[in-house]
Design a protein around this motif. Structure first.
Motif, PDB file in Angstrom:
ATOM      1  N   ILE A  27      36.637   0.919  58.756  1.00 48.36           N
ATOM      2  CA  ILE A  27      35.580   1.765  59.397  1.00 48.36           C
ATOM      3  C   ILE A  27      34.723   2.176  58.381  1.00 48.36           C
ATOM      4  O   ILE A  27      34.843   2.903  57.379  1.00 48.36           O
ATOM      5  N   ILE A  28      33.257   1.908  58.380  1.00 47.35           N
ATOM      6  CA  ILE A  28      32.538   2.135  57.369  1.00 47.35           C
ATOM      7  C   ILE A  28      31.367   3.273  58.277  1.00 47.35           C
ATOM      8  O   ILE A  28      30.766   2.979  59.164  1.00 47.35           O
ATOM      9  N   THR A  29      31.057   4.575  57.609  1.00 44.11           N
ATOM     10  CA  THR A  29      30.048   5.253  57.874  1.00 44.11           C
ATOM     11  C   THR A  29      28.803   5.023  57.273  1.00 44.11           C
ATOM     12  O   THR A  29      28.634   4.699  56.343  1.00 44.11           O
ATOM     13  N   LEU A  30      27.624   4.969  58.409  1.00 42.01           N
ATOM     14  CA  LEU A  30      26.334   4.500  57.929  1.00 42.01           C
ATOM     15  C   LEU A  30      25.583   5.888  57.433  1.00 42.01           C
ATOM     16  O   LEU A  30      24.712   6.490  58.296  1.00 42.01           O
ATOM     17  N   HIS A  31      25.801   6.362  56.537  1.00 43.11           N
ATOM     18  CA  HIS A  31      24.808   7.422  55.863  1.00 43.11           C
ATOM     19  C   HIS A  31      24.664   6.818  54.410  1.00 43.11           C
ATOM     20  O   HIS A  31      24.871   6.129  53.711  1.00 43.11           O
ATOM     21  N   HIS A  32      23.582   7.577  53.947  1.00 48.93           N
ATOM     22  CA  HIS A  32      22.772   7.142  52.539  1.00 48.93           C
ATOM     23  C   HIS A  32      23.551   7.515  51.607  1.00 48.93           C
ATOM     24  O   HIS A  32      24.345   8.362  51.593  1.00 48.93           O
ATOM     25  N   LYS A  33      23.336   6.600  50.415  1.00 51.11           N
ATOM     26  CA  LYS A  33      24.104   6.672  49.330  1.00 51.11           C
ATOM     27  C   LYS A  33      23.945   8.180  48.641  1.00 51.11           C
ATOM     28  O   LYS A  33      22.686   8.832  48.586  1.00 51.11           O
ATOM     29  N   GLY A  34      24.970   8.840  48.550  1.00 53.20           N
ATOM     30  CA  GLY A  34      24.717  10.304  47.813  1.00 53.20           C
ATOM     31  C   GLY A  34      24.650  11.419  48.763  1.00 53.20           C
ATOM     32  O   GLY A  34      24.719  12.461  48.449  1.00 53.20           O
ATOM     33  N   SER A  35      24.310  10.902  50.275  1.00 52.13           N
ATOM     34  CA  SER A  35      24.380  12.054  50.998  1.00 52.13           C
ATOM     35  C   SER A  35      25.565  11.692  52.195  1.00 52.13           C
ATOM     36  O   SER A  35      25.301  11.442  53.360  1.00 52.13           O
ATOM     37  N   PRO A  36      26.768  12.166  52.069  1.00 48.76           N
ATOM     38  CA  PRO A  36      27.792  12.143  53.021  1.00 48.76           C
ATOM     39  C   PRO A  36      27.446  13.063  54.194  1.00 48.76           C
ATOM     40  O   PRO A  36      26.689  14.024  54.047  1.00 48.76           O
ATOM     41  N   ASN A  37      28.267  12.486  55.151  1.00 46.04           N
ATOM     42  CA  ASN A  37      27.986  13.580  56.374  1.00 46.04           C
ATOM     43  C   ASN A  37      29.392  13.719  56.888  1.00 46.04           C
ATOM     44  O   ASN A  37      30.058  12.902  57.374  1.00 46.04           O
ATOM     45  N   ASP A  38      29.525  15.076  56.753  1.00 41.92           N
ATOM     46  CA  ASP A  38      31.108  15.435  56.933  1.00 41.92           C
ATOM     47  C   ASP A  38      31.472  15.112  58.279  1.00 41.92           C
ATOM     48  O   ASP A  38      32.828  14.599  58.565  1.00 41.92           O
ATOM     49  N   GLU A  39      30.826  15.271  59.283  1.00 41.16           N
ATOM     50  CA  GLU A  39      31.403  15.262  60.644  1.00 41.16           C
ATOM     51  C   GLU A  39      31.923  13.877  60.940  1.00 41.16           C
ATOM     52  O   GLU A  39      32.768  13.452  61.449  1.00 41.16           O
ATOM     53  N   MET A  40      30.554  12.975  60.546  1.00 41.22           N
ATOM     54  CA  MET A  40      31.015  11.641  60.635  1.00 41.22           C
ATOM     55  C   MET A  40      32.101  11.129  59.973  1.00 41.22           C
ATOM     56  O   MET A  40      32.832  10.266  60.629  1.00 41.22           O
ATOM     57  N   ASP A  41      32.096  11.340  58.855  1.00 41.66           N
ATOM     58  CA  ASP A  41      33.415  11.043  58.062  1.00 41.66           C
ATOM     59  C   ASP A  41      34.702  11.450  58.510  1.00 41.66           C
ATOM     60  O   ASP A  41      35.695  10.767  58.414  1.00 41.66           O
ATOM     61  N   THR A  42      34.776  12.737  58.960  1.00 36.93           N
ATOM     62  CA  THR A  42      35.938  13.308  59.642  1.00 36.93           C
ATOM     63  C   THR A  42      36.246  12.410  60.929  1.00 36.93           C
ATOM     64  O   THR A  42      37.392  11.910  60.909  1.00 36.93           O
ATOM     65  N   LYS A  43      35.336  11.929  61.606  1.00 34.73           N
ATOM     66  CA  LYS A  43      35.615  11.464  62.864  1.00 34.73           C
ATOM     67  C   LYS A  43      36.028   9.676  62.353  1.00 34.73           C
ATOM     68  O   LYS A  43      37.112   9.143  62.951  1.00 34.73           O
ATOM     69  N   ALA A  44      35.408   9.249  61.363  1.00 34.79           N
ATOM     70  CA  ALA A  44      35.818   8.065  60.708  1.00 34.79           C
ATOM     71  C   ALA A  44      37.444   7.854  60.546  1.00 34.79           C
ATOM     72  O   ALA A  44      38.215   6.937  60.799  1.00 34.79           O
ATOM     73  N   VAL A  45      37.801   8.857  59.702  1.00 31.99           N
ATOM     74  CA  VAL A  45      39.144   9.046  59.197  1.00 31.99           C
ATOM     75  C   VAL A  45      40.223   9.052  60.507  1.00 31.99           C
ATOM     76  O   VAL A  45      41.140   8.661  60.568  1.00 31.99           O
ATOM     77  N   GLU A  46      39.621   9.997  61.353  1.00 32.98           N
ATOM     78  CA  GLU A  46      40.367  10.193  62.665  1.00 32.98           C
ATOM     79  C   GLU A  46      40.505   9.065  63.403  1.00 32.98           C
ATOM     80  O   GLU A  46      41.760   8.812  63.938  1.00 32.98           O
TER      81      GLU A  46
END
Lengths: 410, 410
Positions: free
Chosen positions: A276-295
């Motif tokens: 599962i890959i979250t589509l955010h720009h290099k160097g700018s993580p997106n906490d909500e999206m990343d949490t969802k991906a892990v979930e």
């Protein structure tokens, strides 16, 4: 062969003909192990472990009669600084190791059938062109060794095992195989006959041995005195089989499915089936999206799907796409800002790049369906590629022509 | 040591110090594998496979600095009739095999932690008193090899693994262990320290090493140039651990629980947990009862209990009782004519001979409960036996006295 290094399957080693199986390769092997182990246990086979060493005398017993693996045997002659009294061989296969024990364990017809298997390493000191997975000095395999009170039962198992091996390839590895019998020259030394499943490598049209099941008849029971008393108290020689499938199967799989982006690992056999890959720009993580991906990856894991999330912000999504394509991860799930808002994801298949969408709620079901569809599709594609390379011929000249065309001949 | 042959765990082999692990022994190993494998995977460890061979040059690199296994190393010097250019060693352990690869795989702090494990055979050419499971020239184990970016994380894992190993013994094998740190002389060559779980063998009061977890510090990363760039782009040496548990664990288990009737296999680890014996006279089978026995064994199997039915009419029930007691099958279920009429069975525990009854309907539940009770009881009994042999001492004379009394000293 460079492709298996880049894909992270293999690492080269400083001894020629030896390779390191990295987790993505060993993970395929673990899935093959599970597949075979569950099925042979249902057939009444029990696992055991026999020493990796064979004494010279025992090995010679086989060699004199059968002229088997002599040139490929590796010999231990020293321990520390001390010479051994006699050189000791490393097992190239275990008939000579196991059958002296069978002699001790078998006395009456009630001891039969005896069905033993081991998962182990074997050593064949190959000199000709080592090749990762395919021709290696050490490889992993299972070897089944069975003894029966009569030939029909033994032969029945010999064929059942060939079907099991065909099923490993067709149902787990998405590789079509041809079932057959080895020619006299290629029959296992001492066997009455050797059944084989073979694959055609599309790039060169050559046939490659994918697994074998040998009906040994009474050759080894005669050699190692494996006798039993039958119902009427008469001494009889046992009827035997041996059969094996090795880590070569991983090489066959890689050669069958690879494309110009790298390897394509069949989804049922992959160590990791879904990234599962979250589509955010290099160097700018997106906490909500990343949490969802892990979930979501945890949700898939909980449902028996081998998934993981890559939320690393060191690389661009495009870089990650290529990376996992090269590694052959079967399914990519993309989670971008718009997907997040719509409570959905995009699903991309490695084999054909096909994209579909799925809501988070349906994800487990969709992925399970995708795995099966992808498996079938990869199998059909490989089958078509193979059939395009198999021709029936009727004469020797035709045969030579077709070989030049990189075809296999029936 | 004769007991492990009679019990069907071990078969002797024609090379000294090598033994065959028969299915009841290998089955215990499979259960240990499952227990460990599931848990280390949850810790983020991935399985791989590394060659069984080490080049002389690589091994020497370690030997020069660390003076490890030199006298026990087995050397391959020939293949077929041909002398190798250089002798090649069989792995006595894999630090020297795995760490050159770690050097290639680790470059930045994001590559860490790296956690790899392999299930394999290793060879140590022991000369002193080989003993089944305990001191053997080839044995099976898992070896974990991990690298971290800092010492605290590495040390934390080192301790977690020791707890995992303690749990293998206490929760699966019903063997109490003492957690400790090895003395300087017994520390793994090159390690900063070695944690150990040890058992006391009641028959001689000696302590036996049951598994070890080594904090290697930076010894090997220095030796094999395993460096990473930290967050501020500075080169740092990795911090490493290695840890292993071997088939010796089966020997420890057998020595802990055996009694004068034979071995007693702890019920959670047994290859076969339950035998169902029909009580009919020799030579006069009872079809209904036998069918029921097979049916009940299938019911148990379907519920994850490793059961089988012995309806063979070659032997009297009494003969079978002794046979399975010697083999250490944890639970015997008796089904006689009266039991059959009452739709019940008699359940007999191997550890203490306790008998209870169960209706067919309650059987699965009763057996599950019995397995847990038996496990706890065996653990407590072993703990009491051990504690009776452990004494605290304050002086050297006291120490010698207590050794004479077959006690272990703290």
């Amino acid at each position: 062969s460079q492709i298996v290094v880049q894909s992270g399957l293999i690492e080269y080693y400083d001894i020629s003909g030896c390779y390191i199986l990295r987790p993505p390769a060993y993970g395929i092997w673990e899935n093959i192990q599970q597949f075979i182990d569950a099925r042979i246990k249902r057939m009444g086979v029990e696992n055991a472990y026999f020493p990796c060493f064979v004494s010279q005398a025992t090995l010679k017993k086989e060699e004199d009669e059968l002229n088997g693996f002599t040139p490929e045997v590796a010999w231990v002659t020293k321990s520390g600084q001390t010479d051994l009294q006699e050189p000791i061989a490393l097992r190239p296969t275990s008939e000579t190791i196991i059958y002296p024990a069978f002699k001790n364990w078998i006395s009456g017809h009630r001891d039969l059938p005896m069905k033993v298997n081991q998962w182990c390493n074997v050593v064949r000191w190959e000199f000709s062109h080592p090749y990762p997975f395919i021709r290696t000095r050490e490889f992993l395999w299972q070897e089944g060794h069975t003894a029966f009170s009569n030939q029909p039962e033994a032969e029945k198992e010999c064929h059942e095992i060939m079907e099991l091996y065909a099923s490993v390839y067709e149902d787990l590895l998405a590789v079509p195989v041809i079932r057959g019998k080895k020619s006299k020259g290629e029959t296992f030394p001492g066997a009455y006959y050797s059944l084989t499943v073979e694959c055609i490598v599309p790039t060169n049209g050559r046939s490659i041995q994918a697994a074998t099941s040998h009906h040994l008849g009474q050759t080894f029971s005669k050699l190692f005195d494996i006798e039993f008393e039958d119902e009427s108290n008469k001494k009889q020689l046992a009827w035997q089989n041996s059969w094996g499938l090795s880590t070569r199967s991983i090489g066959v799989t890689v050669m069958t499915h690879g494309d110009n982006k790298g390897v394509v690992i069949p989804p049922r056999a992959a160590q990791k089936q879904v990234v599962i890959i979250t589509l955010h720009h290099k160097g700018s993580p997106n906490d909500e999206m990343d949490t969802k991906a892990v979930e979501l990856s945890q949700l898939l894991l909980d449902n028996g799907i081998r998934a993981f999330a890559d939320t690393n912000d060191m690389h661009k999504p495009g870089w990650k796409f290529s990376e996992y394509e090269m590694r052959g991860i079967p399914i990519r799930i993309e989670l971008g800002p718009r997907d997040y808002d719509g409570k959905k994801v995009v699903i991309v298949r490695r084999d054909n790049g096909a994209k579909t969408e799925s809501s988070w709620d349906n994800l487990v079901e969709t992925i399970k369906k995708t795995i099966d569809e992808m498996h079938n599709c990869m199998y059909q594609k490989a089958l078509a590629a193979r059939d395009a390379h198999v021709v029936k011929i009727n004469s020797w000249n035709e045969f030579l022509d077709q070989l030049d065309n990189r075809n296999a001949c029936l």
